[in-house]
Scaffold this active site. Sequence first.
Site, PDB file in Angstrom:
ATOM      1  CG  LEU A 174      -2.002  -0.995   1.404  1.00  0.00           C
ATOM      2  CD1 LEU A 174      -2.711  -0.788   2.748  1.00  0.00           C
ATOM      3  CD2 LEU A 174      -3.009  -0.899   0.269  1.00  0.00           C
ATOM      4  CG  ASP A 175       0.592   4.387  -2.882  1.00  0.00           C
ATOM      5  OD1 ASP A 175       1.407   3.548  -3.313  1.00  0.00           O
ATOM      6  OD2 ASP A 175      -0.178   5.032  -3.607  1.00  0.00           O
ATOM      7  CE  LYS A 176       5.763   8.108   5.243  1.00  0.00           C
ATOM      8  NZ  LYS A 176       7.004   8.935   5.189  1.00  0.00           N
ATOM      9  CB  THR A 204      -3.013   4.056   0.911  1.00  0.00           C
ATOM     10  OG1 THR A 204      -2.848   4.815  -0.292  1.00  0.00           O
ATOM     11  CG2 THR A 204      -4.344   3.319   0.851  1.00  0.00           C
ATOM     12  NE  ARG A 224      -1.584   8.791  -4.442  1.00  0.00           N
ATOM     13  CZ  ARG A 224      -0.389   8.923  -3.884  1.00  0.00           C
ATOM     14  NH1 ARG A 224       0.289   7.842  -3.499  1.00  0.00           N
ATOM     15  NH2 ARG A 224       0.144  10.118  -3.707  1.00  0.00           N
TER      16      ARG A 224
END
Length: 346
Positions: A147-149, A151, A271
């Site tokens: 997961l993105d930081k 998110t 995104r």
Amino acid sequence: MPPPAATVTPVASAQVRQLTVDEGSAGQRLDNFLIRELKGAPKTLVYRIIRSGEVRINKGRCSADSRLAVGDVVRVPPVRLAEKPAEQAAAVPAREFPVVFEDEHLIVVDKPAGVAVHGGSGVSFGVIEQLRRARPQAKFLELVHRLDKETSGLLMIAKKRSALTHLQDQLRDRETGKTYAALVAGAWAKGKKVVDVPLLKFVGSDGERWVRAVPDPKDPQADQAKRSISLVKVVEAYSGDSGGNSGKAAGSGGYSLLDVTIKTGRTHQIRVHLAHEGHPIVGDPKYGDFEANRALARGALRFDRMFLHARQLRVVHPATGETLTLEAPLPPECEKLLAALRRPAP
């Protein structure tokens, strides 16, 4: 005068090691096994000792993509490694994260926003390093996906090699259901249910990793872009004129709370897809409306994160075959923002 940088001392392993493969490493490629065992060794060195024949499996020659089985004996020659100072390793703080599901095969945690899933790219540690530190008795802990930081939400971590490969095969074959809650600027058209736009990764002039949508097949880089599919459903719409909103709305057209289910798992997919459609995610520091983000962060609500949350995960259990449907509620700061948007203006 700045203090001297910490030194890293190269050391040599004293002798040939004979490593017996356990259940945690069964099914793993030889190169990945060695990269994990020879911490600090460059990949070029790992591949060189394999090609030279110095690495053996059960006394026989092998290749980088050889798969290991339980009971295999791997010969590892003496190599020179750059060891990290003990204090650097000790700097990783042990941390547990809210557990949504756990058994002997798998952990699913609810990752907070602002925490990286692993170290690298300027981040010294993340969820996986902290969890390993908190559970020193665990023989195997590996990220199933990322997961993105920025998110928050559901993150899978395998506790066995067999679980890791099974779950990653599901992800690769698009057999999992991952649904995200996203608050975006503007009124999303209810009839717009699919975003099917190829995405291309690139490194910007700032040295950062970026992704752009490539909708035009005549684009010079169209052949390098990967097909990416997101399914979108409107959950709730907001006028943007609420009494709880402070500062400029993210676009005067209000906001939309979306459920986004990804059929492909590209970097920054949701995104970039939503921003490409003219509806950037609220708080997105990379592809969002920076003035609107700043207004929300400085306003009465102090909302200073990206509103993207991995809220639901549907996956087949790697051992039992049971379908697991797991959910993580919206974080309090996200619920607070939605409650403010629902309130009528005074």
